[in-house]
Design a protein around this motif. Sequence first.
Motif, mmCIF file in Angstrom:
data_model
loop_
_atom_site.group_PDB
_atom_site.id
_atom_site.type_symbol
_atom_site.label_atom_id
_atom_site.label_comp_id
_atom_site.label_asym_id
_atom_site.label_seq_id
_atom_site.Cartn_x
_atom_site.Cartn_y
_atom_site.Cartn_z
ATOM 1 N N LEU A 55 2.633 9.656 -1.288
ATOM 2 C CA LEU A 55 1.691 9.891 -0.223
ATOM 3 C C LEU A 55 2.458 10.440 1.068
ATOM 4 O O LEU A 55 3.463 11.397 0.693
ATOM 5 C CB LEU A 55 2.540 7.977 0.105
ATOM 6 C CG LEU A 55 2.266 7.120 -0.500
ATOM 7 C CD1 LEU A 55 3.090 5.857 0.193
ATOM 8 C CD2 LEU A 55 0.276 6.731 -1.124
ATOM 9 N N HIS A 72 -1.155 2.248 1.302
ATOM 10 C CA HIS A 72 -1.066 2.659 0.200
ATOM 11 C C HIS A 72 -0.522 0.891 -0.488
ATOM 12 O O HIS A 72 -1.974 0.792 -1.280
ATOM 13 C CB HIS A 72 -0.173 3.097 -0.453
ATOM 14 C CG HIS A 72 0.279 2.841 -1.680
ATOM 15 N ND1 HIS A 72 -0.529 3.746 -2.931
ATOM 16 C CD2 HIS A 72 1.490 2.648 -2.509
ATOM 17 C CE1 HIS A 72 -0.040 3.279 -4.269
ATOM 18 N NE2 HIS A 72 1.215 2.570 -3.640
ATOM 19 N N GLN A 76 -3.229 -1.608 -3.136
ATOM 20 C CA GLN A 76 -2.920 -2.283 -4.416
ATOM 21 C C GLN A 76 -3.399 -3.326 -4.093
ATOM 22 O O GLN A 76 -3.625 -4.472 -5.202
ATOM 23 C CB GLN A 76 -1.278 -1.918 -4.096
ATOM 24 C CG GLN A 76 -0.958 -0.811 -5.448
ATOM 25 C CD GLN A 76 -0.002 -0.751 -5.768
ATOM 26 O OE1 GLN A 76 1.605 -1.291 -4.928
ATOM 27 N NE2 GLN A 76 0.469 0.258 -6.355
#
Length: 84
Positions: A55, A72, A76
Motif C-alpha cells: 500500500l 484497502h 476487502q
Amino acid sequence: DAIDVITFTSSSTVKHFFDKLTPAEKERLLARALLASIGPVTGETIRKYGRLADLEAKNATVQGLHDVIVEHYSKQADRSTGRT
C-alpha cells in the motif's frame, strides 16, 4: 497475535526496521503483514530492501497513509460481503 500492517512513515523507519530485526524476525513479520508506505520515496526505500510496498499513500501524509489502509480493508470487507 499476528500483525496485519507494518507502516513506514520515512525511509529511515524502513532502514531501522530491516537493519534491526533478525532474519527470523523479519521472515515471521513479513510472512503475513502488508507493508504500507507514506509515499513514493519511502516506497523506493522498501524496494531497495527487496520488497514492494503493498500500500502507498496518495498524499505523503500520515492522514494519506491512514486513508490508503482504511480503503484497502474497506474493499476487502466489501468483497467478502459481496458489495461492490
